[in-house]
Design a protein around this motif. Sequence first.
Motif, PDB file in Angstrom:
ATOM      1  N   ASP A 193       0.832  -1.207   0.000  1.00  0.00           N
ATOM      2  CA  ASP A 193       0.000   0.000   0.000  1.00  0.00           C
ATOM      3  C   ASP A 193       0.867   1.258   0.000  1.00  0.00           C
ATOM      4  O   ASP A 193       0.535   2.254  -0.656  1.00  0.00           O
ATOM      5  CB  ASP A 193      -0.920  -0.003   1.223  1.00  0.00           C
ATOM      6  CG  ASP A 193      -2.041  -1.036   1.125  1.00  0.00           C
ATOM      7  OD1 ASP A 193      -2.269  -1.545   0.004  1.00  0.00           O
ATOM      8  OD2 ASP A 193      -2.664  -1.326   2.159  1.00  0.00           O
ATOM      9  N   ALA A 194       1.983   1.197   0.726  1.00  0.00           N
ATOM     10  CA  ALA A 194       2.864   2.369   0.785  1.00  0.00           C
ATOM     11  C   ALA A 194       3.500   2.650  -0.569  1.00  0.00           C
ATOM     12  O   ALA A 194       3.595   3.810  -0.993  1.00  0.00           O
ATOM     13  CB  ALA A 194       3.952   2.144   1.837  1.00  0.00           C
ATOM     14  N   GLY A 238       1.352   6.952  -6.657  1.00  0.00           N
ATOM     15  CA  GLY A 238       0.300   7.938  -6.864  1.00  0.00           C
ATOM     16  C   GLY A 238       0.781   9.352  -6.607  1.00  0.00           C
ATOM     17  O   GLY A 238       0.369  10.303  -7.301  1.00  0.00           O
ATOM     18  N   ALA A 239       1.654   9.544  -5.623  1.00  0.00           N
ATOM     19  CA  ALA A 239       2.202  10.870  -5.334  1.00  0.00           C
ATOM     20  C   ALA A 239       3.043  11.377  -6.497  1.00  0.00           C
ATOM     21  O   ALA A 239       2.973  12.555  -6.872  1.00  0.00           O
ATOM     22  CB  ALA A 239       3.031  10.823  -4.053  1.00  0.00           C
ATOM     23  N   PRO A 293      -3.821  17.401  -0.310  1.00  0.00           N
ATOM     24  CA  PRO A 293      -3.966  16.009  -0.740  1.00  0.00           C
ATOM     25  C   PRO A 293      -4.950  15.873  -1.899  1.00  0.00           C
ATOM     26  O   PRO A 293      -5.888  16.660  -2.042  1.00  0.00           O
ATOM     27  CB  PRO A 293      -4.495  15.307   0.516  1.00  0.00           C
ATOM     28  CG  PRO A 293      -4.099  16.200   1.648  1.00  0.00           C
ATOM     29  CD  PRO A 293      -4.174  17.589   1.104  1.00  0.00           C
ATOM     30  N   ILE A 338      -7.053   6.234  -3.306  1.00  0.00           N
ATOM     31  CA  ILE A 338      -5.899   6.415  -2.432  1.00  0.00           C
ATOM     32  C   ILE A 338      -5.649   7.916  -2.310  1.00  0.00           C
ATOM     33  O   ILE A 338      -5.521   8.608  -3.329  1.00  0.00           O
ATOM     34  CB  ILE A 338      -4.643   5.748  -3.010  1.00  0.00           C
ATOM     35  CG1 ILE A 338      -4.897   4.265  -3.292  1.00  0.00           C
ATOM     36  CG2 ILE A 338      -3.455   5.915  -2.075  1.00  0.00           C
ATOM     37  CD1 ILE A 338      -3.801   3.608  -4.094  1.00  0.00           C
ATOM     38  N   THR A 339      -5.575   8.419  -1.117  1.00  0.00           N
ATOM     39  CA  THR A 339      -5.316   9.843  -0.894  1.00  0.00           C
ATOM     40  C   THR A 339      -3.813  10.058  -0.729  1.00  0.00           C
ATOM     41  O   THR A 339      -3.166   9.394   0.100  1.00  0.00           O
ATOM     42  CB  THR A 339      -6.057  10.353   0.350  1.00  0.00           C
ATOM     43  OG1 THR A 339      -7.463  10.143   0.166  1.00  0.00           O
ATOM     44  CG2 THR A 339      -5.798  11.839   0.556  1.00  0.00           C
ATOM     45  N   VAL A 340      -3.268  10.992  -1.528  1.00  0.00           N
ATOM     46  CA  VAL A 340      -1.823  11.222  -1.521  1.00  0.00           C
ATOM     47  C   VAL A 340      -1.543  12.723  -1.570  1.00  0.00           C
ATOM     48  O   VAL A 340      -2.395  13.514  -1.954  1.00  0.00           O
ATOM     49  CB  VAL A 340      -1.134  10.546  -2.726  1.00  0.00           C
ATOM     50  CG1 VAL A 340      -1.440   9.059  -2.769  1.00  0.00           C
ATOM     51  CG2 VAL A 340      -1.532  11.215  -4.029  1.00  0.00           C
ATOM     52  N   THR A 341      -0.330  13.078  -1.208  1.00  0.00           N
ATOM     53  CA  THR A 341       0.170  14.439  -1.393  1.00  0.00           C
ATOM     54  C   THR A 341       1.148  14.416  -2.560  1.00  0.00           C
ATOM     55  O   THR A 341       2.109  13.634  -2.540  1.00  0.00           O
ATOM     56  CB  THR A 341       0.889  14.949  -0.132  1.00  0.00           C
ATOM     57  OG1 THR A 341      -0.047  14.948   0.956  1.00  0.00           O
ATOM     58  CG2 THR A 341       1.438  16.349  -0.354  1.00  0.00           C
ATOM     59  N   ALA A 354       0.892   4.143  -2.859  1.00  0.00           N
ATOM     60  CA  ALA A 354       0.660   5.550  -2.538  1.00  0.00           C
ATOM     61  C   ALA A 354       1.794   6.427  -3.053  1.00  0.00           C
ATOM     62  O   ALA A 354       1.565   7.535  -3.558  1.00  0.00           O
ATOM     63  CB  ALA A 354       0.491   5.720  -1.025  1.00  0.00           C
ATOM     64  N   ASP A 355       3.029   5.941  -2.941  1.00  0.00           N
ATOM     65  CA  ASP A 355       4.166   6.724  -3.449  1.00  0.00           C
ATOM     66  C   ASP A 355       4.087   6.873  -4.971  1.00  0.00           C
ATOM     67  O   ASP A 355       4.396   7.938  -5.520  1.00  0.00           O
ATOM     68  CB  ASP A 355       5.476   6.054  -3.058  1.00  0.00           C
ATOM     69  CG  ASP A 355       5.854   6.314  -1.607  1.00  0.00           C
ATOM     70  OD1 ASP A 355       5.182   7.145  -0.968  1.00  0.00           O
ATOM     71  OD2 ASP A 355       6.820   5.695  -1.128  1.00  0.00           O
ATOM     72  N   THR A 359       9.965  10.240  -2.688  1.00  0.00           N
ATOM     73  CA  THR A 359       9.152   9.309  -1.909  1.00  0.00           C
ATOM     74  C   THR A 359      10.040   8.316  -1.186  1.00  0.00           C
ATOM     75  O   THR A 359      11.191   8.083  -1.565  1.00  0.00           O
ATOM     76  CB  THR A 359       8.191   8.535  -2.837  1.00  0.00           C
ATOM     77  OG1 THR A 359       8.963   7.704  -3.714  1.00  0.00           O
ATOM     78  CG2 THR A 359       7.325   9.495  -3.654  1.00  0.00           C
TER      79      THR A 359
END
Length: 355
Positions: free
Chosen positions: A281-282, A288-289, A304, A318-321, A285-286, A326
Amino acid sequence: MPEYDALLLFSGGLDSILAAKTLMAQGLRVLCLHFVSPFFGHPERLDHWRAAYGLDIVPVAAGQAFVDMMVHRPPHGMGKVLNPCVDCKILMLSRARELLEEYGAKFLATGEVKGQRPMSQRRDALDVIAKRSGAREALLRPLCAKNMKPTPMEESGLVDRERLHDFSGRGRKGQMVLARALDVTEIPQPGGGCRLTDHDSARRFFPVFAHSRRPLVEDFELAGAGRQFWAGPLWMALGRSDADNKILAAKVRPGDLTLDLRDFPSPLAVLRPLDDAVWTDAALADAGAVLASFAPKALSAAGPVVVLASGDGRTREITVTPGRRTATGFAEPSWEALVAGKRALFGPEDTLDDH
Protein backbone atom coordinates in the motif's frame (compact mmCIF):
# COMPACT_ATOMS: atom_id res chain seq x y z
CA MET A 1 2.25 -16.32 -53.83
CA PRO A 2 4.95 -14.95 -56.17
CA GLU A 3 8.37 -16.60 -56.05
CA TYR A 4 11.65 -14.73 -55.67
CA ASP A 5 15.29 -15.33 -56.44
CA ALA A 6 16.58 -13.64 -53.27
CA LEU A 7 15.43 -12.66 -49.79
CA LEU A 8 17.25 -9.53 -48.60
CA LEU A 9 17.50 -8.16 -45.07
CA PHE A 10 16.10 -4.66 -45.42
CA SER A 11 16.59 -1.99 -42.75
CA GLY A 12 15.43 0.97 -44.81
CA GLY A 13 18.96 2.38 -44.86
CA LEU A 14 20.85 3.27 -48.02
CA ASP A 15 23.00 0.12 -48.08
CA SER A 16 20.03 -2.25 -48.03
CA ILE A 17 18.30 -0.20 -50.74
CA LEU A 18 21.40 -0.34 -52.93
CA ALA A 19 21.90 -4.05 -52.35
CA ALA A 20 18.33 -4.74 -53.45
CA LYS A 21 18.62 -2.47 -56.49
CA THR A 22 21.95 -4.04 -57.49
CA LEU A 23 20.38 -7.49 -57.66
CA MET A 24 17.24 -6.22 -59.36
CA ALA A 25 19.41 -4.57 -62.03
CA GLN A 26 20.49 -8.10 -62.99
CA GLY A 27 16.87 -9.12 -63.52
CA LEU A 28 16.66 -10.97 -60.22
CA ARG A 29 13.44 -10.98 -58.22
CA VAL A 30 14.12 -9.67 -54.71
CA LEU A 31 11.87 -9.73 -51.64
CA CYS A 32 12.99 -7.43 -48.84
CA LEU A 33 12.47 -8.68 -45.28
CA HIS A 34 12.03 -5.87 -42.75
CA PHE A 35 12.53 -7.25 -39.24
CA VAL A 36 10.45 -5.61 -36.51
CA SER A 37 10.81 -5.53 -32.71
CA PRO A 38 10.50 -2.90 -29.96
CA PHE A 39 14.18 -2.17 -30.54
CA PHE A 40 14.31 -1.78 -34.32
CA GLY A 41 12.05 -1.67 -37.35
CA HIS A 42 9.68 0.87 -38.87
CA PRO A 43 6.62 -0.98 -40.19
CA GLU A 44 4.80 2.32 -40.56
CA ARG A 45 7.24 3.23 -43.35
CA LEU A 46 6.78 0.14 -45.50
CA ASP A 47 4.26 1.70 -47.88
CA HIS A 48 6.50 4.72 -48.37
CA TRP A 49 9.56 2.58 -49.09
CA ARG A 50 7.63 0.42 -51.54
CA ALA A 51 6.53 3.51 -53.46
CA ALA A 52 9.82 5.43 -53.23
CA TYR A 53 12.13 2.59 -54.25
CA GLY A 54 9.94 0.18 -56.20
CA LEU A 55 10.65 -2.70 -53.82
CA ASP A 56 8.65 -5.65 -52.57
CA ILE A 57 8.89 -5.53 -48.77
CA VAL A 58 7.25 -7.61 -46.02
CA PRO A 59 7.55 -7.21 -42.24
CA VAL A 60 8.96 -10.09 -40.19
CA ALA A 61 8.28 -10.19 -36.45
CA ALA A 62 11.46 -10.74 -34.45
CA GLY A 63 10.58 -9.28 -31.05
CA GLN A 64 10.24 -12.29 -28.75
CA ALA A 65 13.06 -14.22 -30.39
CA PHE A 66 15.31 -11.20 -29.89
CA VAL A 67 14.24 -10.78 -26.25
CA ASP A 68 14.90 -14.46 -25.56
CA MET A 69 18.35 -14.19 -27.13
CA MET A 70 19.14 -11.25 -24.84
CA VAL A 71 17.88 -13.07 -21.74
CA HIS A 72 20.20 -16.00 -22.46
CA ARG A 73 23.17 -13.64 -22.96
CA PRO A 74 24.24 -12.88 -26.52
CA PRO A 75 27.15 -15.29 -27.12
CA HIS A 76 29.18 -12.70 -29.04
CA GLY A 77 28.76 -9.88 -26.56
CA MET A 78 27.55 -6.31 -26.71
CA GLY A 79 28.57 -3.10 -28.38
CA LYS A 80 29.24 0.09 -26.45
CA VAL A 81 25.62 0.48 -25.34
CA LEU A 82 23.21 -2.48 -25.19
CA ASN A 83 23.48 -3.68 -28.77
CA PRO A 84 24.23 -7.36 -29.55
CA CYS A 85 24.95 -6.64 -33.22
CA VAL A 86 26.59 -9.93 -34.20
CA ASP A 87 23.94 -12.11 -32.57
CA CYS A 88 21.17 -9.89 -33.90
CA LYS A 89 22.38 -10.44 -37.46
CA ILE A 90 22.72 -14.19 -36.82
CA LEU A 91 19.15 -14.28 -35.55
CA MET A 92 17.77 -12.43 -38.58
CA LEU A 93 19.71 -14.46 -41.13
CA SER A 94 18.66 -17.70 -39.43
CA ARG A 95 15.03 -16.68 -39.71
CA ALA A 96 15.48 -15.52 -43.30
CA ARG A 97 17.04 -18.89 -44.18
CA GLU A 98 13.92 -20.60 -42.82
CA LEU A 99 11.80 -18.47 -45.16
CA LEU A 100 13.67 -19.40 -48.35
CA GLU A 101 11.44 -22.35 -49.13
CA GLU A 102 8.24 -20.42 -48.36
CA TYR A 103 9.07 -17.85 -51.03
CA GLY A 104 10.78 -20.23 -53.43
CA ALA A 105 13.95 -18.18 -53.13
CA LYS A 106 17.43 -19.44 -53.96
CA PHE A 107 19.66 -17.26 -51.77
CA LEU A 108 19.91 -14.58 -49.10
CA ALA A 109 21.41 -11.11 -49.38
CA THR A 110 22.29 -8.22 -47.09
CA GLY A 111 23.55 -4.67 -47.47
CA GLU A 112 26.61 -5.30 -45.29
CA VAL A 113 29.89 -3.64 -46.24
CA LYS A 114 33.14 -5.12 -44.95
CA GLY A 115 34.73 -2.78 -42.42
CA GLN A 116 31.86 -0.31 -42.23
CA ARG A 117 30.79 -1.09 -38.66
CA PRO A 118 33.34 -1.87 -35.95
CA MET A 119 31.44 -4.74 -34.32
CA SER A 120 29.32 -6.63 -36.85
CA GLN A 121 31.02 -5.83 -40.17
CA ARG A 122 34.64 -6.71 -39.46
CA ARG A 123 35.82 -9.53 -41.71
CA ASP A 124 35.96 -12.00 -38.83
CA ALA A 125 32.46 -10.99 -37.72
CA LEU A 126 31.06 -11.39 -41.22
CA ASP A 127 32.48 -14.91 -41.34
CA VAL A 128 31.05 -15.83 -37.94
CA ILE A 129 27.62 -14.44 -38.85
CA ALA A 130 27.54 -16.49 -42.05
CA LYS A 131 28.65 -19.66 -40.22
CA ARG A 132 26.49 -19.40 -37.10
CA SER A 133 23.33 -18.49 -39.02
CA GLY A 134 23.68 -21.57 -41.20
CA ALA A 135 23.53 -19.29 -44.25
CA ARG A 136 27.14 -19.45 -45.45
CA GLU A 137 26.44 -21.24 -48.75
CA ALA A 138 23.33 -19.18 -49.47
CA LEU A 139 24.53 -15.69 -48.46
CA LEU A 140 25.57 -12.92 -50.82
CA ARG A 141 26.69 -9.43 -49.82
CA PRO A 142 26.34 -7.49 -53.10
CA LEU A 143 28.01 -4.28 -51.94
CA CYS A 144 31.30 -5.90 -50.90
CA ALA A 145 31.14 -9.21 -52.78
CA LYS A 146 34.20 -8.48 -54.92
CA ASN A 147 36.27 -8.11 -51.74
CA MET A 148 35.29 -11.61 -50.66
CA LYS A 149 35.43 -15.16 -52.02
CA PRO A 150 32.92 -15.94 -54.78
CA THR A 151 29.70 -17.47 -53.52
CA PRO A 152 27.90 -20.46 -55.06
CA MET A 153 25.40 -18.01 -56.58
CA GLU A 154 28.20 -16.26 -58.47
CA GLU A 155 29.98 -19.47 -59.42
CA SER A 156 26.78 -20.94 -60.89
CA GLY A 157 26.11 -17.83 -62.97
CA LEU A 158 22.86 -17.00 -61.19
CA VAL A 159 24.49 -13.71 -60.16
CA ASP A 160 27.01 -11.85 -62.32
CA ARG A 161 29.97 -11.16 -60.03
CA GLU A 162 31.28 -8.44 -62.34
CA ARG A 163 28.15 -6.38 -61.71
CA LEU A 164 28.57 -6.56 -57.93
CA HIS A 165 30.69 -4.12 -55.89
CA ASP A 166 33.88 -3.86 -53.84
CA PHE A 167 32.96 -1.29 -51.19
CA SER A 168 34.82 -1.38 -47.87
CA GLY A 169 35.36 0.81 -44.84
CA ARG A 170 33.23 3.57 -43.39
CA GLY A 171 33.24 6.00 -46.30
CA ARG A 172 30.03 6.57 -48.23
CA LYS A 173 31.34 8.06 -51.48
CA GLY A 174 31.00 4.84 -53.46
CA GLN A 175 27.44 4.33 -52.24
CA MET A 176 26.46 7.85 -53.26
CA VAL A 177 27.84 7.31 -56.76
CA LEU A 178 25.96 4.02 -57.00
CA ALA A 179 22.74 5.64 -55.76
CA ARG A 180 22.87 8.11 -58.65
CA ALA A 181 23.60 5.32 -61.13
CA LEU A 182 20.60 3.32 -59.85
CA ASP A 183 18.35 6.40 -59.82
CA VAL A 184 17.90 6.38 -56.06
CA THR A 185 17.01 10.02 -55.45
CA GLU A 186 15.67 9.80 -51.89
CA ILE A 187 18.70 9.16 -49.67
CA PRO A 188 17.90 8.01 -46.11
CA GLN A 189 19.80 9.64 -43.28
CA PRO A 190 22.43 7.30 -41.77
CA GLY A 191 21.96 5.93 -38.26
CA GLY A 192 18.84 5.60 -36.16
CA GLY A 193 18.29 1.94 -36.94
CA CYS A 194 18.49 0.31 -33.51
CA ARG A 195 17.32 1.86 -30.25
CA LEU A 196 19.75 -0.33 -28.29
CA THR A 197 22.63 1.75 -29.65
CA ASP A 198 21.09 4.92 -28.15
CA HIS A 199 21.87 5.79 -24.53
CA ASP A 200 18.45 7.26 -23.71
CA SER A 201 16.54 4.35 -25.21
CA ALA A 202 18.81 1.66 -23.78
CA ARG A 203 18.43 2.92 -20.22
CA ARG A 204 14.67 2.52 -20.58
CA PHE A 205 14.99 -1.13 -21.57
CA PHE A 206 17.75 -2.26 -19.22
CA PRO A 207 15.66 -2.41 -15.99
CA VAL A 208 13.22 -4.84 -17.63
CA PHE A 209 16.06 -7.25 -18.33
CA ALA A 210 17.43 -6.67 -14.83
CA HIS A 211 14.17 -7.37 -12.98
CA SER A 212 12.40 -10.02 -15.07
CA ARG A 213 13.65 -13.56 -15.62
CA ARG A 214 11.34 -14.09 -18.60
CA PRO A 215 10.39 -10.71 -20.07
CA LEU A 216 7.94 -10.55 -22.95
CA VAL A 217 8.11 -8.37 -26.03
CA GLU A 218 5.10 -6.44 -24.66
CA ASP A 219 7.19 -5.36 -21.67
CA PHE A 220 9.64 -3.55 -23.93
CA GLU A 221 6.82 -1.95 -25.88
CA LEU A 222 5.65 -0.47 -22.57
CA ALA A 223 9.22 0.52 -21.63
CA GLY A 224 9.48 2.51 -24.86
CA ALA A 225 6.43 4.68 -24.10
CA GLY A 226 6.07 7.71 -21.86
CA ARG A 227 8.23 8.39 -18.80
CA GLN A 228 9.67 5.43 -16.92
CA PHE A 229 10.04 5.22 -13.14
CA TRP A 230 11.59 2.39 -11.15
CA ALA A 231 12.12 1.57 -7.49
CA GLY A 232 13.99 -1.72 -7.48
CA PRO A 233 11.62 -4.12 -9.32
CA LEU A 234 8.64 -1.76 -9.00
CA TRP A 235 7.86 -0.27 -12.40
CA MET A 236 5.64 2.62 -13.42
CA ALA A 237 5.19 4.00 -16.95
CA LEU A 238 3.73 7.51 -16.97
CA GLY A 239 2.21 9.44 -19.86
CA ARG A 240 3.68 12.80 -20.89
CA SER A 241 0.75 13.88 -23.09
CA ASP A 242 -2.70 12.84 -24.23
CA ALA A 243 -1.08 10.91 -27.06
CA ASP A 244 1.13 9.07 -24.54
CA ASN A 245 -1.90 8.29 -22.39
CA LYS A 246 -3.64 6.65 -25.34
CA ILE A 247 -0.55 4.60 -26.16
CA LEU A 248 -0.19 3.45 -22.55
CA ALA A 249 -3.89 2.62 -22.27
CA ALA A 250 -3.58 0.39 -25.32
CA LYS A 251 -0.69 -1.50 -23.74
CA VAL A 252 -2.44 -2.41 -20.47
CA ARG A 253 -2.66 -6.18 -20.00
CA PRO A 254 -4.25 -8.42 -17.34
CA GLY A 255 -2.43 -8.06 -14.04
CA ASP A 256 -1.46 -4.42 -14.62
CA LEU A 257 -2.69 -1.57 -12.45
CA THR A 258 -3.53 1.88 -13.78
CA LEU A 259 -3.46 5.12 -11.83
CA ASP A 260 -5.06 8.48 -12.56
CA LEU A 261 -6.52 11.32 -10.53
CA ARG A 262 -10.18 11.43 -9.53
CA ASP A 263 -10.73 15.18 -9.55
CA PHE A 264 -8.08 16.63 -11.87
CA PRO A 265 -6.73 16.00 -15.36
CA SER A 266 -3.64 13.85 -15.04
CA PRO A 267 -1.24 11.57 -16.84
CA LEU A 268 -2.11 7.89 -16.97
CA ALA A 269 0.23 5.58 -15.10
CA VAL A 270 0.60 1.87 -15.79
CA LEU A 271 2.11 -0.30 -13.06
CA ARG A 272 3.34 -3.65 -14.35
CA PRO A 273 4.21 -6.31 -11.76
CA LEU A 274 7.40 -8.17 -12.65
CA ASP A 275 8.80 -11.35 -11.07
CA ASP A 276 9.75 -10.18 -7.59
CA ALA A 277 7.73 -6.97 -7.40
CA VAL A 278 5.53 -6.54 -4.30
CA TRP A 279 3.25 -3.53 -4.51
CA THR A 280 2.57 -2.65 -0.87
CA ASP A 281 0.00 0.00 0.00
CA ALA A 282 2.86 2.37 0.79
CA ALA A 283 4.54 1.79 -2.57
CA LEU A 284 1.23 2.27 -4.38
CA ALA A 285 0.66 5.55 -2.54
CA ASP A 286 4.17 6.72 -3.45
CA ALA A 287 3.51 5.92 -7.10
CA GLY A 288 0.30 7.94 -6.86
CA ALA A 289 2.20 10.87 -5.33
CA VAL A 290 4.65 10.87 -8.26
CA LEU A 291 1.76 10.72 -10.72
CA ALA A 292 0.01 13.66 -9.04
CA SER A 293 3.22 15.71 -9.15
CA PHE A 294 2.92 15.76 -12.95
CA ALA A 295 -0.65 17.17 -12.85
CA PRO A 296 -0.43 21.00 -12.71
CA LYS A 297 -3.99 21.52 -11.44
CA ALA A 298 -3.48 18.99 -8.67
CA LEU A 299 -0.32 20.81 -7.61
CA SER A 300 -2.08 24.16 -7.59
CA ALA A 301 -4.72 22.72 -5.25
CA ALA A 302 -1.98 22.71 -2.58
CA GLY A 303 -3.24 19.73 -0.65
CA PRO A 304 -3.97 16.01 -0.74
CA VAL A 305 -5.60 14.56 -3.86
CA VAL A 306 -7.35 11.28 -4.61
CA VAL A 307 -5.76 8.74 -6.95
CA LEU A 308 -7.85 6.02 -8.57
CA ALA A 309 -6.03 2.68 -8.69
CA SER A 310 -7.72 0.27 -11.10
CA GLY A 311 -7.01 -3.32 -12.01
CA ASP A 312 -8.56 -6.78 -12.15
CA GLY A 313 -12.04 -5.31 -12.44
CA ARG A 314 -11.98 -3.13 -9.34
CA THR A 315 -11.03 0.43 -8.46
CA ARG A 316 -9.99 1.87 -5.13
CA GLU A 317 -9.21 5.38 -3.94
CA ILE A 318 -5.90 6.42 -2.43
CA THR A 319 -5.32 9.84 -0.89
CA VAL A 320 -1.82 11.22 -1.52
CA THR A 321 0.17 14.44 -1.39
CA PRO A 322 1.80 15.19 -4.75
CA GLY A 323 5.59 14.80 -4.67
CA ARG A 324 8.51 13.21 -6.49
CA ARG A 325 10.64 12.41 -3.47
CA THR A 326 9.15 9.31 -1.91
CA ALA A 327 10.24 6.70 0.62
CA THR A 328 9.95 4.02 -2.06
CA GLY A 329 12.48 5.90 -4.17
CA PHE A 330 10.91 6.04 -7.61
CA ALA A 331 13.33 7.49 -10.16
CA GLU A 332 13.87 7.47 -13.89
CA PRO A 333 16.44 4.86 -14.98
CA SER A 334 19.97 6.22 -15.36
CA TRP A 335 22.79 5.55 -17.77
CA GLU A 336 25.09 5.04 -14.79
CA ALA A 337 22.93 2.16 -13.52
CA LEU A 338 23.07 0.53 -16.94
CA VAL A 339 26.85 0.77 -17.07
CA ALA A 340 27.16 -0.64 -13.54
CA GLY A 341 24.87 -3.61 -14.20
CA LYS A 342 25.49 -4.39 -17.86
CA ARG A 343 28.50 -6.67 -17.50
CA ALA A 344 26.96 -8.72 -14.68
CA LEU A 345 23.79 -9.26 -16.68
CA PHE A 346 25.14 -9.71 -20.21
CA GLY A 347 28.87 -10.34 -19.94
CA PRO A 348 31.74 -8.36 -21.51
CA GLU A 349 31.56 -6.29 -24.66
CA ASP A 350 32.21 -7.93 -28.03
CA THR A 351 33.35 -11.47 -27.16
CA LEU A 352 33.87 -12.59 -30.75
CA ASP A 353 36.38 -15.42 -30.46
CA ASP A 354 35.99 -17.65 -33.53
CA HIS A 355 37.68 -16.02 -36.49
